[in-house]
Write a protein that holds these residues in place. Sequence first.
Motif, PDB file in Angstrom:
ATOM      1  N   LEU A 163       0.823  -1.196   0.000  1.00 50.48           N
ATOM      2  CA  LEU A 163       0.000   0.000   0.000  1.00 50.48           C
ATOM      3  C   LEU A 163       0.864   1.256   0.000  1.00 50.48           C
ATOM      4  O   LEU A 163       1.886   1.330   0.687  1.00 50.48           O
ATOM      5  N   MET A 164       0.413   2.249  -0.763  1.00 57.47           N
ATOM      6  CA  MET A 164       1.114   3.523  -0.846  1.00 57.47           C
ATOM      7  C   MET A 164       0.896   4.322   0.425  1.00 57.47           C
ATOM      8  O   MET A 164      -0.186   4.315   1.002  1.00 57.47           O
ATOM      9  N   ILE A 165       1.952   5.022   0.858  1.00 61.91           N
ATOM     10  CA  ILE A 165       1.885   5.881   2.035  1.00 61.91           C
ATOM     11  C   ILE A 165       1.647   7.311   1.568  1.00 61.91           C
ATOM     12  O   ILE A 165       2.468   7.877   0.849  1.00 61.91           O
ATOM     13  N   GLU A 166       0.527   7.906   1.983  1.00 58.58           N
ATOM     14  CA  GLU A 166       0.197   9.268   1.576  1.00 58.58           C
ATOM     15  C   GLU A 166       0.202  10.242   2.755  1.00 58.58           C
ATOM     16  O   GLU A 166      -0.268  11.368   2.628  1.00 58.58           O
ATOM     17  N   ASP A 167       0.763   9.817   3.868  1.00 62.94           N
ATOM     18  CA  ASP A 167       0.864  10.677   5.043  1.00 62.94           C
ATOM     19  C   ASP A 167       1.776  11.864   4.742  1.00 62.94           C
ATOM     20  O   ASP A 167       2.847  11.712   4.145  1.00 62.94           O
ATOM     21  N   TRP A 168       1.339  13.049   5.165  1.00 64.60           N
ATOM     22  CA  TRP A 168       2.126  14.259   4.952  1.00 64.60           C
ATOM     23  C   TRP A 168       3.518  14.114   5.557  1.00 64.60           C
ATOM     24  O   TRP A 168       4.510  14.624   5.031  1.00 64.60           O
ATOM     25  N   GLU A 169       3.642  13.393   6.678  1.00 63.15           N
ATOM     26  CA  GLU A 169       4.920  13.289   7.385  1.00 63.15           C
ATOM     27  C   GLU A 169       6.018  12.715   6.506  1.00 63.15           C
ATOM     28  O   GLU A 169       7.166  13.159   6.571  1.00 63.15           O
ATOM     29  N   ILE A 170       5.702  11.703   5.708  1.00 60.12           N
ATOM     30  CA  ILE A 170       6.757  11.058   4.939  1.00 60.12           C
ATOM     31  C   ILE A 170       7.256  11.962   3.816  1.00 60.12           C
ATOM     32  O   ILE A 170       8.452  12.024   3.528  1.00 60.12           O
ATOM     33  N   PHE A 171       6.343  12.738   3.208  1.00 60.66           N
ATOM     34  CA  PHE A 171       6.756  13.661   2.154  1.00 60.66           C
ATOM     35  C   PHE A 171       7.552  14.830   2.741  1.00 60.66           C
ATOM     36  O   PHE A 171       8.537  15.293   2.156  1.00 60.66           O
TER      37      PHE A 171
END
Length: 272
Positions: free
Chosen positions: A193-201
Motif C-alpha cells: 500500500l502507498m503511504i500518503e501521510d504528509w509526514e513522509i513527504f
Amino acid sequence: MPKKKILIAVTTYPLPSRSYDELVCTAGFLEDGTWIRIYPIPLSFLNQVKKDTGFKKYTWIELDVKRRTDTDFRPESHSPNNYDVKIINTLSTDNFWQERKEICLKNVYTNKLKLLEDSKAPTNISLATFKPSRITDFVVEDDESEWKDEWKEIRKQTDLFAAIEVDPEKLIPKVPYKFYYIFEDDQGVPSKLMIEDWEIFQLYLNCLRTNNNDQKIAIEKVKEKYFGEFVKENDIYLFLGTTMQWHRRRSNNPFVIIGVFYPKIKLQYSLF
C-alpha cells in the motif's frame, strides 16, 4: 447543532483544487474511538491555525461539521460548516503514547479479508486502524516530478475565502516519488500500500534540504526512518483510508496508508 470534538490524527499531502488552495485530507477520531474524515480543509487554513496556536497532530479540536451525503457514500466523511475551530489540547507521547493509544487503538483490524469485507456495502468502512503482523519491505517508486499542467492552472484560478491569505502563484513542492509499505496480516496475507501521510513527504523534503538536494541520499534517509528505525524500534500501526474513486469502483483493495502510528516498543523486563 453542537460542535464535534475530534482528535486530529491524519493529514495527507496536499493536492491542488479549483475551489480552494491545496486541499488536505484530514481525519481523526471521535471520543468513542470511531473515525471521522473532514474535507475540504484548505492548506492555508491549517497553516494559519498552526501559526496562531501551534496546532499539530493528536490535538483535540472542536469543529462544526455535517455529514457528506451529496456525493460521498462513505459513512465517516464530513465537511465543515465553517472554519471556526477551537483548539482544546494535544495528547502527549508520555508512557509510550498511552493517551493516544486509548483513543486510536479502540478498534484495530489485523485481518485483510475482514477489512475488505467491511469496506463493502452496506457498511462501507473507509477508515481503519490496521496492525500488520510483519512489515517486510519499504519500496520507493518514481513519480512525476511536476504537478500536472491542469493542476497548476487550477491553483492559479483559486477562489478561496477572503479571510484566508493565498498566493495563487505558489504551489506546494511536488515530491517525485511514491512510497510503499509491504506487510502481512495475521494470516500471512501480503499487501503493498502507498503511504500518503504528509509526514513522509515532509521528511523527504527536509532530508533533501539538509543533503545538498541529493535525492538518492534523501530517499535513503527516509527508508532508514520508516524501515530501519520504525520497524526495529517502534510498535507500528497503520491508519488506512480509501480513495473515493476506487472505493466507488469496488476495487480489490481501495485503501492507502494515510498515517503511521509509531509509539516506541514497550519492553517487558523480568524481575528475576
